[in-house]
Motif scaffolding. Sequence first.
Motif, PDB file in Angstrom:
ATOM      1  N   LYS A  20      13.510 -14.121  54.530  1.00 57.54           N
ATOM      2  CA  LYS A  20      12.178 -13.959  53.945  1.00 57.54           C
ATOM      3  C   LYS A  20      12.307 -13.400  52.521  1.00 57.54           C
ATOM      4  O   LYS A  20      13.047 -12.450  52.283  1.00 57.54           O
ATOM      5  CB  LYS A  20      11.367 -12.998  54.827  1.00 57.54           C
ATOM      6  N   VAL A  22      11.440 -11.194  49.650  1.00 57.26           N
ATOM      7  CA  VAL A  22      10.749  -9.908  49.513  1.00 57.26           C
ATOM      8  C   VAL A  22      10.873  -9.394  48.078  1.00 57.26           C
ATOM      9  O   VAL A  22      11.974  -9.335  47.533  1.00 57.26           O
ATOM     10  CB  VAL A  22      11.338  -8.861  50.492  1.00 57.26           C
ATOM     11  N   ASP A 179       7.417 -14.035  49.713  1.00 55.34           N
ATOM     12  CA  ASP A 179       6.729 -14.086  51.013  1.00 55.34           C
ATOM     13  C   ASP A 179       6.090 -12.738  51.320  1.00 55.34           C
ATOM     14  O   ASP A 179       5.032 -12.661  51.937  1.00 55.34           O
ATOM     15  CB  ASP A 179       7.725 -14.438  52.131  1.00 55.34           C
ATOM     16  N   THR A 180       6.781 -11.664  50.903  1.00 54.85           N
ATOM     17  CA  THR A 180       6.310 -10.304  51.178  1.00 54.85           C
ATOM     18  C   THR A 180       6.398  -9.472  49.902  1.00 54.85           C
ATOM     19  O   THR A 180       7.407  -9.525  49.192  1.00 54.85           O
ATOM     20  CB  THR A 180       7.163  -9.649  52.289  1.00 54.85           C
ATOM     21  N   HIS A 182       6.338  -5.596  48.682  1.00 52.87           N
ATOM     22  CA  HIS A 182       6.534  -4.254  49.243  1.00 52.87           C
ATOM     23  C   HIS A 182       6.371  -3.212  48.136  1.00 52.87           C
ATOM     24  O   HIS A 182       7.122  -3.217  47.165  1.00 52.87           O
ATOM     25  CB  HIS A 182       7.947  -4.187  49.849  1.00 52.87           C
ATOM     26  N   SER A 203      -1.255 -10.117  55.340  1.00 53.21           N
ATOM     27  CA  SER A 203      -0.021 -10.183  56.143  1.00 53.21           C
ATOM     28  C   SER A 203       1.238 -10.211  55.271  1.00 53.21           C
ATOM     29  O   SER A 203       2.349 -10.055  55.758  1.00 53.21           O
ATOM     30  CB  SER A 203      -0.031 -11.424  57.039  1.00 53.21           C
ATOM     31  N   GLN A 204       1.049 -10.400  53.940  1.00 56.64           N
ATOM     32  CA  GLN A 204       2.200 -10.462  53.033  1.00 56.64           C
ATOM     33  C   GLN A 204       2.409  -9.160  52.254  1.00 56.64           C
ATOM     34  O   GLN A 204       3.311  -9.075  51.432  1.00 56.64           O
ATOM     35  CB  GLN A 204       2.004 -11.615  52.027  1.00 56.64           C
ATOM     36  N   VAL A 206       3.019  -5.004  52.256  1.00 61.00           N
ATOM     37  CA  VAL A 206       3.439  -3.820  53.019  1.00 61.00           C
ATOM     38  C   VAL A 206       3.654  -2.649  52.059  1.00 61.00           C
ATOM     39  O   VAL A 206       3.849  -2.837  50.860  1.00 61.00           O
ATOM     40  CB  VAL A 206       4.725  -4.087  53.851  1.00 61.00           C
ATOM     41  N   SER A 260      -2.559  -3.267  53.077  1.00 63.84           N
ATOM     42  CA  SER A 260      -1.299  -3.745  53.650  1.00 63.84           C
ATOM     43  C   SER A 260      -1.433  -4.000  55.145  1.00 63.84           C
ATOM     44  O   SER A 260      -2.224  -3.343  55.827  1.00 63.84           O
ATOM     45  CB  SER A 260      -0.175  -2.740  53.378  1.00 63.84           C
ATOM     46  N   PHE A 546       8.675  -6.095  57.341  1.00 63.76           N
ATOM     47  CA  PHE A 546       8.451  -7.372  56.654  1.00 63.76           C
ATOM     48  C   PHE A 546       8.086  -8.484  57.643  1.00 63.76           C
ATOM     49  O   PHE A 546       7.371  -9.391  57.335  1.00 63.76           O
ATOM     50  CB  PHE A 546       9.673  -7.799  55.836  1.00 63.76           C
TER      51      PHE A 546
END
Length: 546
Positions: A20, A22, A179-180, A182, A203-204, A206, A260, A546
């Motif tokens: 994924k 990040v 995708d994520t 952070h 959902s992406q 955090v 988040s 993640f």
Amino acid sequence: MKSEYSKWYHPYKPAKEYNKKVAYFSMEFGIHQSFNIYSGGLGFLAGSHMRSGFELKQNMIGVGMLWKYGYYDQARNEDQTLKVEFNEKHFDFLEDTGIEVEIKLHDNPHVKVRAYVLKPEIFGTVPMYFLSTDVEGNDHLSRTITNHLYDSNPVTRVSQSIVLGIGGAKVVEALGGADTYHLNEGHALPAFYYLRDRGVKKSQMVFTTHTPEKAGNEERDARHLNRCGFFGRTLSQEEIEKEMVNGGKINYTISALRMSKKANAVSKLHAIVANDMWKDYEGVSKIIPITNAQNQKFWQDETIKKAWTKKNIKAYKKRKTELKTELFDTVLQQTGKTFNPNVLTVVWARRFAEYKRADLLLHDFDRFKRLLSNQKYPIQIIWAGKPYPFDYNAIDVFNHLVHQSKSQPNIAVLVGYEIDLSKKLKCGSDVWLNTPRITREASGTSGMTAAMNGSVNVSTNDGWIPEFQEDGKNCFVLPALDHHLPTWDQDNIDANNLYDILETKVAPTYYDNPEKWQKIVYQGMDDVIPEFTTQRMADDYYKKLF
């Protein structure tokens, strides 16, 4: 000419379980002594994370700020007290990616932000992108935004968040998107607002919260932030009212928790404290614990590691003496004092934040003097750490310790607390002293790297310590107290317990029972590795967050 790093690129094929994409945003990263753009634990943690991400072949990039003057350089005035210096930095190992984005700041719709890449082969990290507004075409004020980490001017601080958040998000877009996303702490919060408007789903996104300290959870006037361009566009009155808390404010932590899908605290105890702190606010995400850690490969001395692995006490002691001698060369250079490698050496070294209580050992001055003059169980004490350059109370504590050290041959206060000195102190100490008020230290990681090098933790039972400690077996822990007591009473109780532990447990074990001491040293190393290494932590982030 654009390099291969002007798109999402790693020099390795990402491991399947870490595939994924990040993007990890942090205001500071502590990666290497030569790259001094960090202030303390948050940066050390982020730097270790980036190293372990590389070692595990994770599909992650770091997004940070290129601070022209770093945090500050810690020097001394004529009387040895703390002197704050701001010196321009040069980092020839960074490369211009050719990526330049524009952001709106205040009334200026065209502030340029340029991205420089730190390639993985330089320091063994995932690819990292550092942002600067010191770019041709920007007006003078815009060029100064990336001058100082945690600038004391509140408007500049807001601008820094916008550069990291929105500028950083635009750079990630230019690289091909993630995708994520952070956020390591709330500093880059504008990224979430900008991304939300661009269709990036909850959902992406955090978030990691790092501190239960009120000052660490920024809160600013919502309308002022709207004028500054904090939200990526001007919000309507109705929109801004949805974001407000506490009477017209934007609390960075609450906003990040609301936007988040999931958030994490940085120790099990901190997760309890953090969930309790924010429980009364609607729509906040669940906060799970992912305990902080540090990179073993970077922080652990190789010879110490070999001796520990083979349980070769003779080799361990020989190396420990060498490491103490190296540390004491620094003490001699800075203070003119000659320390003895055979004497029990206690170190307190970290940020000089008030709740960390650098001066707890001096709480009962008569007992402190007794401890220093004990002929049967001699002791040497070293302090090091950086106060925030505009926290005059913290600087006063630092200077108070300096003045006390002048009349005592066996105490020293060192300046220049950055990665190199930190490593020397962890390798060269016998005892790592950790004295935060209970529940105030979210995690703390210096004791982990100290334990990796055979330094025994003497600590209040806060942060990561409850997950590690076996009192008298792998460390020494101050007895629990009621953290609702007035701070003076807490300090009184903790100080008395600390004197007792040093006088009746630590020193007698070190001098009278070296076999037991060695057992405690090795047990500390056994228990800190691998549980508190960033290999475990970086894996946890992918699996749990993640």
